[in-house]
Design an enzyme around this catalytic site. Structure first.
Site, short mmCIF file in Angstrom:
data_model
loop_
_atom_site.label_atom_id
_atom_site.label_comp_id
_atom_site.label_asym_id
_atom_site.label_seq_id
_atom_site.Cartn_x
_atom_site.Cartn_y
_atom_site.Cartn_z
CB SER A 234 39.18 38.76 36.87
OG SER A 234 39.83 39.78 37.57
NE ARG B 84 37.87 36.54 31.86
CZ ARG B 84 37.38 36.77 33.07
NH1 ARG B 84 38.09 36.44 34.14
NH2 ARG B 84 36.22 37.35 33.24
CG ASP C 240 38.04 27.53 42.74
OD1 ASP C 240 38.62 28.48 43.29
OD2 ASP C 240 36.94 27.68 42.16
CG HIS C 241 40.99 30.75 41.59
ND1 HIS C 241 39.70 30.34 41.81
CD2 HIS C 241 40.95 31.61 40.55
CE1 HIS C 241 38.90 30.93 40.92
NE2 HIS C 241 39.65 31.70 40.14
NE ARG D 5 42.36 38.88 38.63
CZ ARG D 5 43.00 38.38 37.58
NH1 ARG D 5 44.06 38.98 37.10
NH2 ARG D 5 42.60 37.27 37.01
CG ASP E 193 35.48 33.74 39.69
OD1 ASP E 193 36.65 33.50 40.02
OD2 ASP E 193 35.06 33.62 38.51
C1 MIC Z 1 39.66 34.71 36.41
O1 MIC Z 1 39.18 33.83 35.70
O2 MIC Z 1 40.26 35.70 35.95
C2 MIC Z 1 39.53 34.57 37.92
C3 MIC Z 1 40.87 34.28 38.44
O3 MIC Z 1 38.67 33.51 38.21
C4 MIC Z 1 38.95 35.90 38.45
C5 MIC Z 1 38.93 35.98 39.92
C6 MIC Z 1 40.26 36.31 40.53
O4 MIC Z 1 41.04 37.05 39.94
O5 MIC Z 1 40.52 35.80 41.61
C7 MIC Z 1 37.54 36.21 37.96
O6 MIC Z 1 37.16 35.74 36.92
O7 MIC Z 1 36.84 37.01 38.61
FE1 SF4 Z 2 38.90 29.43 37.49
FE2 SF4 Z 2 38.42 31.88 36.54
FE3 SF4 Z 2 39.47 29.97 34.99
FE4 SF4 Z 2 36.97 29.78 35.75
S1 SF4 Z 2 37.84 31.38 34.44
S2 SF4 Z 2 38.47 28.13 35.75
S3 SF4 Z 2 37.05 30.62 37.82
S4 SF4 Z 2 40.41 30.91 36.78
#
Ligand code: MIC
Ligand code: SF4
Length: 647
Positions: A533, A379, A64-65, A535, A119
């Protein structure tokens, strides 16, 4: 005193420790989820453990990313993930099927079970009564292998929702109110359990907006009871069999209490560039808006989209506004396509994107310079949209719809009669985009493209760890600062040598070069270091550049664990005032690291060789975590333990 719901589920899954806040516990994990940006590393690590098939009740791999395919990298990764899932017993949610959290809630959530996801917004399924926790990919890999998940037992905060939400006030405003009161670090070491008459008005998607964005409080997770509203949702999803009533005892106790009077709540908005920078919408009314983005795992459910579609019907998006729509899942997309709401969006001038994270993670739709972007997301960290110095505001779908129509920030209560949309009697159910694992796993060949590089391993620390302070940072540094995402960097998630060239570049473009030239070093941070996140790249890539330690006032939960997993020492100032005495470029020596970790001594001395001073730091590690660090990270630790036990 009776038990709260959190304690009931933890007690049901407890394999080590006692439920005393602050102590380490281990819990059994029923389900796991990964997404593509963290999944490749998680699966490479799972593979390194040599386990032939996942041991969970259910594991799902989502894509999805990384959806923009501007080169071969993302498509290669998707192919790797698909073949890996088929081979190792994992369900594969194909690209186009939707955002992991939305799809998981719809199709797999089970009240009372535990879910661990790579995630940070995994708590979304807490809206359906799951204990759902975000973690680094390596922790998820361990859970897939049948290992327990270790965490610090949180305090359980009872959040009493009193009264009823007023017209045009949404679930999003409840979580924005929580952020306004508690800030982005107010939830660290806590689980938020919602109860009270106010929860009756919230359907499961609305509850999941709240549990999803509880991640922004720094919370371990958030949860709602499984009640008749949960049953109604699971029934509409054709999964009533997964339902059971589950809630706190009537006389349940909580470690802390919060009360929100829904009658008094008004539409709220988070100003740039932190989710806790919350004010009433009325305070910023009239601000010109250039972009409105509806979607993300926080607010892309069927009721969310229907509210916006209804407000847009027979209207045109304001000429100065670019409106984007990312439906949360194929299910939601199909529903709005079938009932005509998609046509309302298209007719009004929305730019309809595929069902994925999209603009939320900077995968396109970066706003114009100095332009205000209103997003229904969770965010708004600086630069996350892809535009430096961006001005991203976070709101409910209702406020987003109002801004799309008027071209300025508008209190939606001025739009007239409120739009009432609930969940449908029956969702359109078709799991054709979820591929079950192969029944002939041996015959599946795992396809790896050239972008997929081996996971680097950490190295055990020296007795005295010496290094230059490569960066000195303030409070609330996010993992987006440490390891940026976005369309350019995300495709490198499977390639640590390549992605390490982007570590901290938003704060200091010279960081990777300096770190390499110095053979690594130390970073000094303020409070809540590493928020945001899950990550693990924010630990893995700095490790690859030679980072040995982070000394901070405090850490965010997931990043703290990720640092340990990759052998980077997370140290806190024994006396926060010592933070002031350090300058970027100082040479530090942390003495007796191995001895302290091995003996359990919690305090270490740091010599500031440049300033001729010394100060104390603490490591707050359990003996298990200290051993992981002594071994140079969790993968090394697992290998050593396997050798030691003759496996
Ligand atoms: C995010 O919303 O920052 C992400 C991208 O979903 C991350 C995961 C990632 O960095 O791959 C998260 O929320 O953990
Ligand atoms: Fe995707 Fe992270 Fe954004 Fe949710 S917060 S939509 S998991 S990038």
């Amino acid at each position: 005193m009776g038990m709260n719901l959190t304690h009931k589920i933890i007690a049901d899954h407890l394999v080590e420790g006692r439920m005393i806040p602050g102590q380490e516990i281990a819990i059994r994990i029923d389900q796991t989820l990964t997404q593509d940006a963290t999944g490749t590393m998680a699966y490479l690590q799972f593979e390194a453990m040599g386990i032939p098939r996942v041991k969970t009740k259910l594991s799902v791999s989502y894509v999805d990313h990384n959806m923009l395919q501007t080169g071969f990298e993302n498509a290669d990764d998707h192919r790797f993930l698909q073949t890996f899932a088929a081979r190792y017993g994992i369900y594969f949610s194909r690209p186009g099927n939707g955002i992991c959290h939305q799809v998981h809630l719809e199709r797999f959530s089970v009240p009372g079970q535990t879910l661990l996801g790579s995630d940070s917004h995994t708590p979304t399924s807490g809206g359906a009564g799951m204990l759902a926790i975000g973690a680094g990919g390596l922790d998820v890999a361990v859970a897939m292998g049948g290992g327990p998940f270790y965490l610090t037992m949180p305090k359980v905060v009872g959040v009493h929702l009193k009264g009823r939400l007023q017209p045009w006030v949404a679930a999003k405003d409840i979580i924005l109110e929580m952020l306004r009161r508690l800030t982005v670090k107010g939830g660290v070491g806590r689980i938020f359990e919602y109860y009270g008459e106010g929860i009756q008005d919230l359907d499961v998607p609305a509850r999941s907006t709240i549990t999803n964005m509880g991640a922004e409080l720094g919370a371990t997770t958030s949860i709602f009871p499984s009640d008749e509203r949960t049953r109604e949702y699971l029934r509409a999803q054709g999964r009533e069999h997964a339902w059971r009533a589950l809630g706190p005892d009537p006389d349940a106790g909580y470690d802390e209490h919060i009360e929100i009077d829904l009658n008094a709540l008004e539409p709220l908005i988070a100003l740039p560039s932190s989710p806790d920078n919350v004010v009433p919408v009325s305070q910023v009314e009239g601000t010109p808006v250039a972009q409105v983005c509806v979607g993300s795992c926080t607010n892309s459910s069927y009721p969310d989209l229907m509210k916006v579609a209804t407000a847009l019907r027979d209207k045109t998006v304001h000429p100065n506004v670019s409106l984007t729509l990312t439906p949360g899942s194929k299910q939601v997309y199909t529903m709005i396509a079938t009932n005509g709401a998609l046509a309302d969006f298209i007719r009004a001038g929305a730019r309809v994107l595929e069902s994925a994270c999209g603009p939320c993670i900077g995968m396109g739709q970066a706003p114009a310079t100095d332009a205000v972007s209103i997003r229904t997301f969770n965010r708004n960290f600086p630069g996350r949209s892809g535009t430096p110095n961006d001005k991203v505001y976070l709101t409910s779908p209702e406020v987003a719809a109002a801004a799309a129509i008027t071209g300025v920030i508008t209190d939606p209560r001025k739009l007239g009669a409120p739009v009432q949309v609930g969940i449908p009697e029956r969702y359109i159910i078709d799991d054709n985009m979820i591929i079950p694992p192969s029944d002939q796993p041996e015959s599946v060949e795992i396809l790896r493209g050239p972008n997929i590089k081996p996971v680097p391993l950490g190295t055990p620390p020296a007795e005295d760890v010496r290094g230059e302070v490569l960066l000195k940072l303030g409070d609330n540094i996010t993992t987006d600062h440490i390891m940026p995402a976005g369309a350019k960097v995300l495709p490198l998630r499977s390639n640590i040598p390549a992605i390490s060239e982007y570590v901290f570049v938003r704060l200091d473009p010279t960081f990777p070069e300096r770190a390499k030239a110095k053979g690594g070093g130390i970073v000094v941070g303020g409070a809540n270091y590493g928020q945001g996140s899950s990550r693990e790249h924010a630990a893995l890539a700095p490790m690859y550049l030679g980072l040995r330690a982070v000394i901070a006032k405090s850490f965010a939960r997931i990043h703290w664990s990720n640092l340990i997993n990759f052998g980077i020492l997370p140290l806190v100032f024994a006396n926060e005032a010592d933070y002031e005495g350090i300058a970027q470029g100082d040479l530090l020596e942390i003495v007796g690291v191995r001895a302290a970790l091995a003996s359990g001594a919690a305090t270490l001395t740091v010599h500031n060789l440049s300033q001729g001073t010394e100060f104390q730091v603490r490591h707050n590690l359990t003996p298990r975590q200290a051993q992981i660090l002594l071994d140079g990270g969790l993968l090394n630790h697992i290998k050593r333990s396997a050798v030691a036990s003759g496996q």
